[in-house]
Enzyme design. Structure first.
Site, PDB file in Angstrom:
ATOM      1  N   CYS A 166       0.848  -1.193   0.000  1.00  0.00           N
ATOM      2  CA  CYS A 166       0.000   0.000   0.000  1.00  0.00           C
ATOM      3  C   CYS A 166       0.882   1.242   0.000  1.00  0.00           C
ATOM      4  O   CYS A 166       1.510   1.578   1.015  1.00  0.00           O
ATOM      5  CB  CYS A 166      -0.927   0.006   1.214  1.00  0.00           C
ATOM      6  SG  CYS A 166      -2.021   1.442   1.244  1.00  0.00           S
ATOM      7  N   GLN A 284      -6.452  14.366  11.599  1.00  0.00           N
ATOM      8  CA  GLN A 284      -6.126  14.461  10.176  1.00  0.00           C
ATOM      9  C   GLN A 284      -5.187  13.330   9.769  1.00  0.00           C
ATOM     10  O   GLN A 284      -4.224  13.028  10.476  1.00  0.00           O
ATOM     11  CB  GLN A 284      -5.461  15.806   9.876  1.00  0.00           C
ATOM     12  CG  GLN A 284      -6.401  16.996   9.924  1.00  0.00           C
ATOM     13  CD  GLN A 284      -7.240  17.143   8.664  1.00  0.00           C
ATOM     14  OE1 GLN A 284      -7.195  16.307   7.781  1.00  0.00           O
ATOM     15  NE2 GLN A 284      -8.010  18.214   8.606  1.00  0.00           N
ATOM     16  N   GLU A 334     -17.227  20.025  20.880  1.00  0.00           N
ATOM     17  CA  GLU A 334     -17.102  18.841  20.026  1.00  0.00           C
ATOM     18  C   GLU A 334     -18.190  17.843  20.423  1.00  0.00           C
ATOM     19  O   GLU A 334     -18.472  17.658  21.604  1.00  0.00           O
ATOM     20  CB  GLU A 334     -15.718  18.211  20.187  1.00  0.00           C
ATOM     21  CG  GLU A 334     -15.545  16.819  19.636  1.00  0.00           C
ATOM     22  CD  GLU A 334     -15.774  16.727  18.142  1.00  0.00           C
ATOM     23  OE1 GLU A 334     -16.505  15.810  17.724  1.00  0.00           O
ATOM     24  OE2 GLU A 334     -15.225  17.566  17.401  1.00  0.00           O
ATOM     25  N   ASP A 382     -13.928  23.918  12.017  1.00  0.00           N
ATOM     26  CA  ASP A 382     -13.302  22.825  11.263  1.00  0.00           C
ATOM     27  C   ASP A 382     -14.338  21.714  11.109  1.00  0.00           C
ATOM     28  O   ASP A 382     -14.229  20.644  11.706  1.00  0.00           O
ATOM     29  CB  ASP A 382     -12.060  22.314  12.005  1.00  0.00           C
ATOM     30  CG  ASP A 382     -11.275  21.301  11.184  1.00  0.00           C
ATOM     31  OD1 ASP A 382     -11.595  21.106   9.996  1.00  0.00           O
ATOM     32  OD2 ASP A 382     -10.344  20.677  11.737  1.00  0.00           O
ATOM     33  N   CYS A 409     -12.663  21.052   4.389  1.00  0.00           N
ATOM     34  CA  CYS A 409     -12.188  19.898   3.612  1.00  0.00           C
ATOM     35  C   CYS A 409     -13.039  19.684   2.375  1.00  0.00           C
ATOM     36  O   CYS A 409     -12.927  18.650   1.719  1.00  0.00           O
ATOM     37  CB  CYS A 409     -12.160  18.643   4.474  1.00  0.00           C
ATOM     38  SG  CYS A 409     -13.763  18.173   5.136  1.00  0.00           S
TER      39      CYS A 409
END
Length: 461
Positions: A166, A284, A334, A382, A409
């Site tokens: 991979c 991330q 969060e 984010d 993103c």
């Protein structure tokens, strides 16, 4: 009068079409047109002439996949590996960067209706291969019944493409994958079959601390038994976990997870901080470029030491904790409790006093946070790929921060959010794209909004 031209009939599922790819859409599909009818072609690159098989046909467009490249376009290069997780490897890296930068501009102008944009040159990745710190593999069987481990073929839930090396993982992480797969074969374990419910093996998650060298594996199975101590010995990692899941769909989330050996967390270093990551928490997947991305976010916040900062969708607290030494107050929000626990632990681990982290849904908890903490000077966002709902954007506008730092993103969801903020009186500053995921169509960027004029009256609940 001449007879009117007969319109080309809309293609049907299963039809094969010969098409020329004009451009790339966000998400990576090639865009072709057939007498004005748009066909999105997976596996097509600009300039390619392809034979494509239609999977879905709607009134305005169809979705298809290239089954044969009849004539390659000028941008196409030879692939390095048969790897479904690297669909853009047939595009030279410099061209990948050009396309991604252009797609950010297109999303903000076409979807957001924004004008006079300043989009800065995209930040190139430091590594174009072997950059991921986390990979999720699926188990399957080849035509002979041999157990294989790899990735789903594009658009197929029932076909696995085996990977023997991979190239998105480091050599150490890939070796851990190989050890676990070899053990599974030695044990005679069979892959789980979603059609029949038979078999045991579902997924393998391999995670790596790029800066610490720690390795963690998590084997995801259906209900059943296995020799856990033998698995731990074969894996030879800093953490080995076993998740048993009875979910119908394929997912590595949920289920019942057992720590088989080692630690149930992973340590990593980013921006000079040491962070602890639990299995359920988001981090991330490109450590090196996350450091660049977060560094840009910190710089664009322009903190002077006197600001109250909100870090929304804070995860394990990374961005907020990097900002904390330059701020007067840090408040994090969060929805995943395990990530909040990680954020609190990470503040202690790095001897950062004062940050306050809370578990809650931003949509519901932001108003309460403002009442408790006071209005933020700087607000960091984010969000996940879906971006912000209109209600969350309204809550952000109500909070009335002087500056908003939006880490995105997905430029196609950033665009409508940006339009809503601009309409409410914020000015969009320079947008900085960052390439976190070479060989794929994914794009990250940092956008900054400054309050140019007083916003509207708070929206009703």
């Amino acid at each position: 009068m001449s007879a009117a031209a007969t319109p080309t009939p809309r293609p049907a599922r299963g039809d094969e079409l010969e098409l020329t790819i004009d451009s790339l859409a966000y998400g990576g599909a090639g865009v072709a047109r057939r007498d004005g009818y748009v066909v999105f072609v997976q596996g097509g690159m600009p300039g390619d002439r392809v034979r494509a098989q239609v999977g879905k046909a709607k009134r305005a467009y169809a979705e298809a996949r290239a089954v044969e490249i009849l004539e390659p376009g000028p941008d196409r290069i030879a692939p390095v590996a048969d790897h479904p997780g690297a669909p853009w490897q047939v595009l030279a890296y410099e061209r990948q960067l050009e396309v991604k930068e252009a797609q950010v501009v297109e999303a903000l102008t076409r979807l957001g209706g924004l004008e006079n944009l300043e989009v800065e040159p995209i930040v190139a990745a430091s590594q174009t291969w072997r950059y991921r710190n986390k990979l999720e593999y699926s188990f399957g069987a080849d035509a002979t019944g041999r157990l294989i481990c790899g990735f789903h073929a594009p658009g197929r839930w029932d076909e696995i493409i085996e990977v023997s090396d991979c190239l998105l993982a480091s050599e150490a992480a890939d070796a851990a994958r190989e050890r676990v797969v070899a053990w599974c074969r030695g044990q005679g374990l069979a892959p789980y079959d979603r059609r029949t419910g038979e078999g045991l093996l579902r997924n393998l998650v391999v995670r790596e601390g790029r800066r610490t060298g720690q390795l963690q594996v998590r084997l995801v199975t259906g209900p059943g038994a296995l020799d856990a101590p033998s698995l731990a010995a074969a894996a030879s990692c800093d953490g080995v976990m076993w998740t048993r899941s009875s979910a119908v769909g394929e997912t590595t989330a949920g289920g019942e997870t057992e720590l088989v050996a080692g630690a149930d967390y992973l340590d990593e270093e980013i921006g000079g901080m040491r962070v602890r990551i639990s299995p359920e928490a988001f981090f991330q997947t490109n450590t090196e470029m996350a450091e660049r991305l977060y560094g840009i976010a910190v710089d664009r916040a322009q903190l002077t030491g006197f600001e109250r900062v909100y870090d929304l969708f804070c995860g394990i607290g990374t961005i907020g904790l990097l900002m904390a030494p330059r701020a007067a107050e840090l408040w994090g929000l969060e929805v995943v409790p395990a990530a909040v626990a990680d954020a609190i632990a990470n503040a202690k681990l790095n001897e950062i006093d004062g940050p306050r982290f809370f578990a809650g849904d931003v949509r519901l908890a932001l108003r309460e946070l403002v009442e408790r903490a006071g209005r933020p000077d700087v607000l960091v966002l984010d969000p996940p790929r879906a971006g912000l709902s209109q209600k969350i954007v309204r809550r952000v506008i109500e909070a009335s921060p002087r500056r908003i730092v939006y880490v995105s993103c997905n430029p196609t969801t950033l665009a409508p959010n940006a339009a809503q903020l601009v309409q409410a009186g914020y000015r969009l500053g320079p947008v900085q794209p960052v390439d976190m995921f070479p060989q794929t169509p994914h794009i990250e960027c940092v956008a900054v909004f400054d309050r140019a004029r007083p916003g509207p009256a708070p929206a009703p609940a």
